[in-house]
Design a protein around this motif. Structure first.
Motif, PDB file in Angstrom:
ATOM      1  N   TRP A  69       0.850  -1.192   0.000  1.00 47.81           N
ATOM      2  CA  TRP A  69       0.000   0.000   0.000  1.00 47.81           C
ATOM      3  C   TRP A  69       0.882   1.237   0.000  1.00 47.81           C
ATOM      4  O   TRP A  69       2.025   1.195   0.478  1.00 47.81           O
ATOM      5  CB  TRP A  69      -0.868   0.044   1.258  1.00 47.81           C
ATOM      6  CG  TRP A  69      -2.070  -0.831   1.247  1.00 47.81           C
ATOM      7  CD1 TRP A  69      -2.273  -1.986   0.547  1.00 47.81           C
ATOM      8  CD2 TRP A  69      -3.255  -0.622   2.016  1.00 47.81           C
ATOM      9  NE1 TRP A  69      -3.506  -2.502   0.837  1.00 47.81           N
ATOM     10  CE2 TRP A  69      -4.133  -1.693   1.730  1.00 47.81           C
ATOM     11  CE3 TRP A  69      -3.658   0.360   2.907  1.00 47.81           C
ATOM     12  CZ2 TRP A  69      -5.393  -1.797   2.308  1.00 47.81           C
ATOM     13  CZ3 TRP A  69      -4.904   0.248   3.487  1.00 47.81           C
ATOM     14  CH2 TRP A  69      -5.762  -0.813   3.189  1.00 47.81           C
ATOM     15  N   ARG A  73      -2.368   5.953   1.709  1.00 48.69           N
ATOM     16  CA  ARG A  73      -3.548   5.085   1.831  1.00 48.69           C
ATOM     17  C   ARG A  73      -3.565   4.379   3.181  1.00 48.69           C
ATOM     18  O   ARG A  73      -4.598   4.318   3.850  1.00 48.69           O
ATOM     19  CB  ARG A  73      -3.542   4.058   0.698  1.00 48.69           C
ATOM     20  CG  ARG A  73      -4.700   3.072   0.760  1.00 48.69           C
ATOM     21  CD  ARG A  73      -4.623   2.057  -0.351  1.00 48.69           C
ATOM     22  NE  ARG A  73      -5.725   1.109  -0.259  1.00 48.69           N
ATOM     23  CZ  ARG A  73      -5.755  -0.055  -0.857  1.00 48.69           C
ATOM     24  NH1 ARG A  73      -4.743  -0.437  -1.619  1.00 48.69           N
ATOM     25  NH2 ARG A  73      -6.782  -0.851  -0.709  1.00 48.69           N
ATOM     26  N   HIS A  77      -6.232   4.631   6.462  1.00 48.73           N
ATOM     27  CA  HIS A  77      -6.877   3.448   7.041  1.00 48.73           C
ATOM     28  C   HIS A  77      -6.533   3.326   8.529  1.00 48.73           C
ATOM     29  O   HIS A  77      -7.397   3.005   9.349  1.00 48.73           O
ATOM     30  CB  HIS A  77      -6.477   2.172   6.286  1.00 48.73           C
ATOM     31  CG  HIS A  77      -7.264   0.987   6.719  1.00 48.73           C
ATOM     32  ND1 HIS A  77      -8.551   0.770   6.296  1.00 48.73           N
ATOM     33  CD2 HIS A  77      -6.984  -0.007   7.584  1.00 48.73           C
ATOM     34  CE1 HIS A  77      -9.019  -0.323   6.855  1.00 48.73           C
ATOM     35  NE2 HIS A  77      -8.080  -0.816   7.652  1.00 48.73           N
TER      36      HIS A  77
END
Length: 153
Positions: A69, A73, A77
């Protein structure tokens, strides 16, 4: 430009079968995980990586690399997971821009409760459908492809 090396029928059938299997398997495992534990696939990936690290903490950059990732991102999260009390962030000593992601007690409980259900789902929908020889072949081919992809990255 040279002529492409098209897949023959056997190769194309195997490729299409793999793609369909991967999509259906990911969907089923993700559904089971959410139903059994309320965790998303991404939540489980974060929590399992942190639970396997010693002492339940990883640099954000290392976790992002492991999960494939972007840092941005993953950071977004992690903010949502932090709001749920599953992880926390600490400053990284010697690197003001870095952060350490820490598994909280609630996060550890969540992964410990989710893992048995997750493994049962993986077994039910894949592992227990395979022979020992097929598992050995799967192990060999996945590691060969992963080695190729990580060597060329």
């Amino acid at each position: 430009m040279t002529e492409p090396r098209w897949l023959d029928e056997k190769q194309a059938r195997a490729w299409r079968g793999y793609r369909r299997m991967r999509a259906l398997l990911d969907l089923q495992i993700t559904r089971d995980l959410a139903a059994d534990s309320g965790l998303s696939d991404a939540d489980y990936d974060v929590l399992s990586n942190l639970s396997e690290a010693s002492p339940h903490r990883l640099r954000l950059t290392e976790l992002a690399t492991t999960m494939l990732w972007s840092k941005s991102r993953l950071s977004h999260h992690l903010t949502r997971m932090q709001q749920r009390g599953l992880v926390d962030r600490e400053e990284c000593a010697g690197d003001a821009r870095g952060s350490i992601i820490v598994l909280t007690e609630a996060g550890l409980r969540a992964i410990e409760e989710a893992a048995p259900h997750h493994v049962a789902s993986v077994r039910r929908h894949m592992i227990d459908l395979l022979t020992d020889e097929e598992i050995a072949a799967l192990d060999a081919l996945t590691h060969r492809v992963v080695a190729h992809l990580t060597d060329t990255a």
